[in-house]
Design an enzyme around this catalytic site. Sequence first.
Site, PDB file in Angstrom:
ATOM      1  N   ASP A  36      -2.158  -0.262   0.108  1.00 42.18           N
ATOM      2  CA  ASP A  36      -2.569  -1.435   0.878  1.00 42.18           C
ATOM      3  C   ASP A  36      -3.361  -2.408   0.013  1.00 42.18           C
ATOM      4  O   ASP A  36      -4.011  -2.011  -0.959  1.00 42.18           O
ATOM      5  CB  ASP A  36      -3.487  -1.017   2.038  1.00 42.18           C
ATOM      6  CG  ASP A  36      -2.733  -0.305   3.156  1.00 42.18           C
ATOM      7  OD1 ASP A  36      -1.565   0.066   2.955  1.00 42.18           O
ATOM      8  OD2 ASP A  36      -3.334  -0.114   4.229  1.00 42.18           O
ATOM      9  N   ASP A  37      -3.328  -3.659   0.427  1.00 41.76           N
ATOM     10  CA  ASP A  37      -4.243  -4.719  -0.048  1.00 41.76           C
ATOM     11  C   ASP A  37      -3.831  -5.430  -1.334  1.00 41.76           C
ATOM     12  O   ASP A  37      -4.500  -6.356  -1.765  1.00 41.76           O
ATOM     13  CB  ASP A  37      -5.694  -4.232  -0.214  1.00 41.76           C
ATOM     14  CG  ASP A  37      -6.318  -3.798   1.100  1.00 41.76           C
ATOM     15  OD1 ASP A  37      -5.640  -3.914   2.142  1.00 41.76           O
ATOM     16  OD2 ASP A  37      -7.470  -3.346   1.088  1.00 41.76           O
ATOM     17  N   HIS A  87       0.755  -6.699   5.878  1.00 46.51           N
ATOM     18  CA  HIS A  87      -0.661  -6.325   6.076  1.00 46.51           C
ATOM     19  C   HIS A  87      -1.489  -7.571   6.429  1.00 46.51           C
ATOM     20  O   HIS A  87      -2.663  -7.658   6.081  1.00 46.51           O
ATOM     21  CB  HIS A  87      -1.164  -5.647   4.795  1.00 46.51           C
ATOM     22  CG  HIS A  87      -2.400  -4.807   4.955  1.00 46.51           C
ATOM     23  ND1 HIS A  87      -2.572  -3.894   5.968  1.00 46.51           N
ATOM     24  CD2 HIS A  87      -3.540  -4.727   4.198  1.00 46.51           C
ATOM     25  CE1 HIS A  87      -3.751  -3.299   5.827  1.00 46.51           C
ATOM     26  NE2 HIS A  87      -4.370  -3.785   4.774  1.00 46.51           N
ATOM     27  N   HIS A  91      -5.749 -10.490   5.719  1.00 49.98           N
ATOM     28  CA  HIS A  91      -6.489  -9.249   5.972  1.00 49.98           C
ATOM     29  C   HIS A  91      -7.449  -9.397   7.157  1.00 49.98           C
ATOM     30  O   HIS A  91      -8.651  -9.117   7.056  1.00 49.98           O
ATOM     31  CB  HIS A  91      -7.254  -8.805   4.714  1.00 49.98           C
ATOM     32  CG  HIS A  91      -7.425  -7.311   4.638  1.00 49.98           C
ATOM     33  ND1 HIS A  91      -8.601  -6.684   4.933  1.00 49.98           N
ATOM     34  CD2 HIS A  91      -6.551  -6.329   4.318  1.00 49.98           C
ATOM     35  CE1 HIS A  91      -8.452  -5.371   4.785  1.00 49.98           C
ATOM     36  NE2 HIS A  91      -7.214  -5.134   4.419  1.00 49.98           N
ATOM     37  N   HIS A 179      -5.067   2.397  -1.991  1.00 52.76           N
ATOM     38  CA  HIS A 179      -5.263   0.941  -2.105  1.00 52.76           C
ATOM     39  C   HIS A 179      -5.065   0.513  -3.552  1.00 52.76           C
ATOM     40  O   HIS A 179      -5.741   1.049  -4.439  1.00 52.76           O
ATOM     41  CB  HIS A 179      -6.669   0.549  -1.641  1.00 52.76           C
ATOM     42  CG  HIS A 179      -6.884   0.775  -0.179  1.00 52.76           C
ATOM     43  ND1 HIS A 179      -7.137   2.009   0.350  1.00 52.76           N
ATOM     44  CD2 HIS A 179      -6.847  -0.097   0.869  1.00 52.76           C
ATOM     45  CE1 HIS A 179      -7.253   1.898   1.673  1.00 52.76           C
ATOM     46  NE2 HIS A 179      -7.082   0.633   2.011  1.00 52.76           N
TER      47      HIS A 179
HETATM   48 ZN   LIG Z   1      -6.257  -3.371   4.027  1.00 53.19          ZN
END
Ligand SMILES: [Zn+2]
Length: 213
Positions: A36-37, A87, A91, A179
């Site tokens: 993620d991210d 995602h 955010h 992440h």
């Molecule tokens: Zn995230």
Amino acid sequence: MFIYHIPNFVKKIFPKLIWEVSAEIHQDKYVYFTFDDGPTPEITKFVLDELNKYQAKATFFCIGKNMLENPDIVRDIISQGHSIGNHTMNHLNAWKVPFYRYAENIDQCENEIKQFIKASVGFRPPYGRVSKSLYVDKLITHKYMWTILAGDYRKGNYSKHIIDHCLPNLRPGTIVIFHDSVKSFHNLKVILPAFLAYCQSKQLIPSALPYHD
Ligand SMILES: [Zn+2]
């Protein structure tokens, strides 16, 4: 106490969220690593290189804004056979913004993804925060949560703790969150190679979450 492994009762309370991959897809051999991210310069490249060492595939739940800033990394992810998830564009936290704004932000991210591929594999809510509107919304399909949260983003060196607590719970169908962010790299750089080596030793194959037609 940090909860690495989602308890079964939580999965039962929220059956519309995807917590693990079904047996017909995992075929008793696949596990699903998700990042993620990102995409994040240098760090996503580290992840891709580690995955390549093991011929492993994974899914990247990208932040739209980071895709805009790093289109070359997005192209690398796709050309190396990994899949892309949504995602949100910025955010957002589903508990803190009105749902219409949140849904709009998901659409923005999806439009960014469509610059590269037909559509994402699905959506993962930032911070794992799900509002009631988000939960019941039928337009946002494939809401991915996770089976195991590595917690790589925590300050401090948790690498050994993560490895000791997560690896015994890795089994076919498991979805793991990591992440590919600056904040997580101090743990990620140690745990990712360990997870990959463990999978190889147990003949588990890290695979990308599938696209839907
Ligand atoms: Zn995230």
